[in-house]
Scaffold this active site. Structure first.
Site, PDB file in Angstrom:
ATOM      1  N   TRP A 157       0.868  -1.191   0.034  1.00  0.00           N
ATOM      2  CA  TRP A 157      -0.139  -0.159   0.126  1.00  0.00           C
ATOM      3  C   TRP A 157       0.937   1.333   0.052  1.00  0.00           C
ATOM      4  O   TRP A 157       1.818   1.136   0.847  1.00  0.00           O
ATOM      5  CB  TRP A 157      -1.004  -0.015   1.251  1.00  0.00           C
ATOM      6  N   ASP A 204      -0.636  -5.925   9.373  1.00  0.00           N
ATOM      7  CA  ASP A 204      -1.763  -4.808   8.849  1.00  0.00           C
ATOM      8  C   ASP A 204      -3.114  -5.556   8.503  1.00  0.00           C
ATOM      9  O   ASP A 204      -2.868  -6.299   7.625  1.00  0.00           O
ATOM     10  CB  ASP A 204      -1.184  -4.255   7.780  1.00  0.00           C
ATOM     11  N   LYS A 261     -13.336  -1.087   6.191  1.00  0.00           N
ATOM     12  CA  LYS A 261     -13.893  -2.218   5.382  1.00  0.00           C
ATOM     13  C   LYS A 261     -14.874  -2.834   5.775  1.00  0.00           C
ATOM     14  O   LYS A 261     -16.008  -3.000   5.131  1.00  0.00           O
ATOM     15  CB  LYS A 261     -12.755  -2.761   4.475  1.00  0.00           C
TER      16      LYS A 261
END
Length: 405
Positions: free
Chosen positions: A134, A215, A251
């Protein structure tokens, strides 16, 4: 008179957020935004989960609720339930009070607080992150004072995992280095190790005394199962070793703008965990003092109630299943069209994103000619697709692959 800031140069657009800016400025009715990492319904609309609306209603209707500051570490219930969600209800680490959990500002905030803590209290200041990863990861760790190195992860030739490269690079990492691992649904590639590969990674990480920093942005959102998506983290915690975990509810509960997350640090003993928590609070206090109350209250309300929790898992699986279905529709449409190349990686990859394998020039062509927006590395958000937009995307991919080298 000149401003004292007249020497400030304009910063470039964030490469991911810049895609949305360009999309918003495009007047074409055919435009399609596949750049943004947020779930969309089949109608292309943002979704607020029913269970989230119910939890909010419950909070609003409770006259005893006030808007006082919450502790530096955040809501105790939220922290306890977040640790339980990622580690499992029967986790020995939780039962032995070896986990320090702090409510943070979503995944990004959890990573930053963890990184600042490590810079101050850990003997190594190098962190190995996957290539690619990311776009915000290197910035977060660099600004916290850690030095960023990369390990091989993605193999463009197979559009899959470069497992040999990963093992070689982590094997060559200095003893004690920090290693960032995506818990599931690797962003941007959608490529995850198998459970056998995870076990090999765990053995390698432990044999080199590397410190894993997970993560976890997509628990439950990748496979549709909260437990399946936590498998990698739980195997590392089960061996009794230490690790850090950044969690986000953006999310999986659709709480993007509420900025709700948690940092958990799994330690060797309850005594160490308690000292670690005391020091993490010293990182938070001068940074933002204490976290916001609303989003964490929504999460705690849902995780506390067995009825709401069950309803959440159903809605969560619905989102995951829609994304999986989009993968199959896209793959089948490309096959039916006879688009050159092997597109099976679309259904092998998992989570919100697909790394298409399209190059910068092909992406630019698709944006110019077909008004389709995505990041220049060819990453598309499967959540931005719908049954009615698949044909348009397939036309564009087919044209890009056959007309642009």
């Amino acid at each position: 008179m000149d401003s004292v800031f007249s020497n400030v140069v304009r910063a470039p657009e964030d490469p991911i957020l810049g895609v949305t800016v360009a999309y918003n400025n495009d007047p074409s009715p055919a435009k399609l935004n596949l750049g943004v990492g947020a779930y969309r319904t089949e109608e292309g609309k943002p979704l607020v989960l029913d269970v989230v609306r119910r939890a909010e209603q419950q909070l609003v209707n409770d006259p005893s609720r006030v808007k006082e500051y919450i502790p530096i570490a955040g809501l105790a219930d939220f922290n306890k339930l977040s640790a339980k969600l990622i580690l499992g209800a029967d986790s020995p680490a939780i039962q032995e009070s070896r986990v320090a959990t702090i409510q943070c500002l979503s995944g990004t905030g959890s990573l930053r607080v963890g990184a600042e803590f490590l810079k101050k209290h850990y003997h190594q200041s190098v962190i190995f992150i996957p290539k690619p990863t990311w776009g915000n990861h290197p910035k977060v760790f660099n600004l916290a004072g850690l030095s960023v190195e990369y390990y091989r992860y993605y193999d463009p030739a197979t559009r899959g995992l470069d497992f040999q490269g990963l093992v070689e690079d982590l094997g060559a990492a200095p003893s004690g280095a920090i290693v960032l691992l995506h818990a599931c649904a690797h962003n941007p590639t959608g490529v995850d190790p198998t459970s056998e590969q995870w076990e090999q990674i765990r053995q390698l990480v432990r044999s080199k005394s590397l410190l894993p920093f997970f993560d976890s942005a997509y628990q439950g959102f990748a496979s549709g199962s909260l437990d399946t998506d936590a498998h990698s983290v739980r195997t590392f915690v089960a061996d009794g070793g230490e690790c850090l975990i950044a969690q986000s509810y953006a999310k999986n509960m659709g709480l993007y703008g509420e900025r709700v997350g948690a940092l958990s640090i799994v330690c060797k003993s309850a005594d160490v965990a308690s000292k670690v928590e005391s020091q993490v609070k010293l990182v938070v206090r001068p940074m933002y003092s204490s976290p916001p109350i609303h989003g964490a209250s929504i999460v705690a309300t849902i995780l506390k109630s067995s009825d709401m929790f069950n309803d959440w898992t159903i809605e969560l699986k619905g989102m995951a299943d829609r994304i999986i279905s989009m993968r199959h529709q896209l793959f089948e449409a490309l096959q039916a069209k006879g688009t050159p190349g092997d597109w099976s990686h679309i259904i092998k990859q998992i989570g919100m994103f697909t790394f298409t394998g399209l190059n910068k020039e092909q992406v630019a062509f698709m944006t110019k000619e077909y008004h389709i927006y995505m990041t220049s590395d060819g990453r598309i958000s499967m959540a931005g697709l719908s049954t009615k937009t698949v044909p348009h995307l397939v036309e564009a991919i087919h044209a890009a692959v056959t007309r642009v080298a």
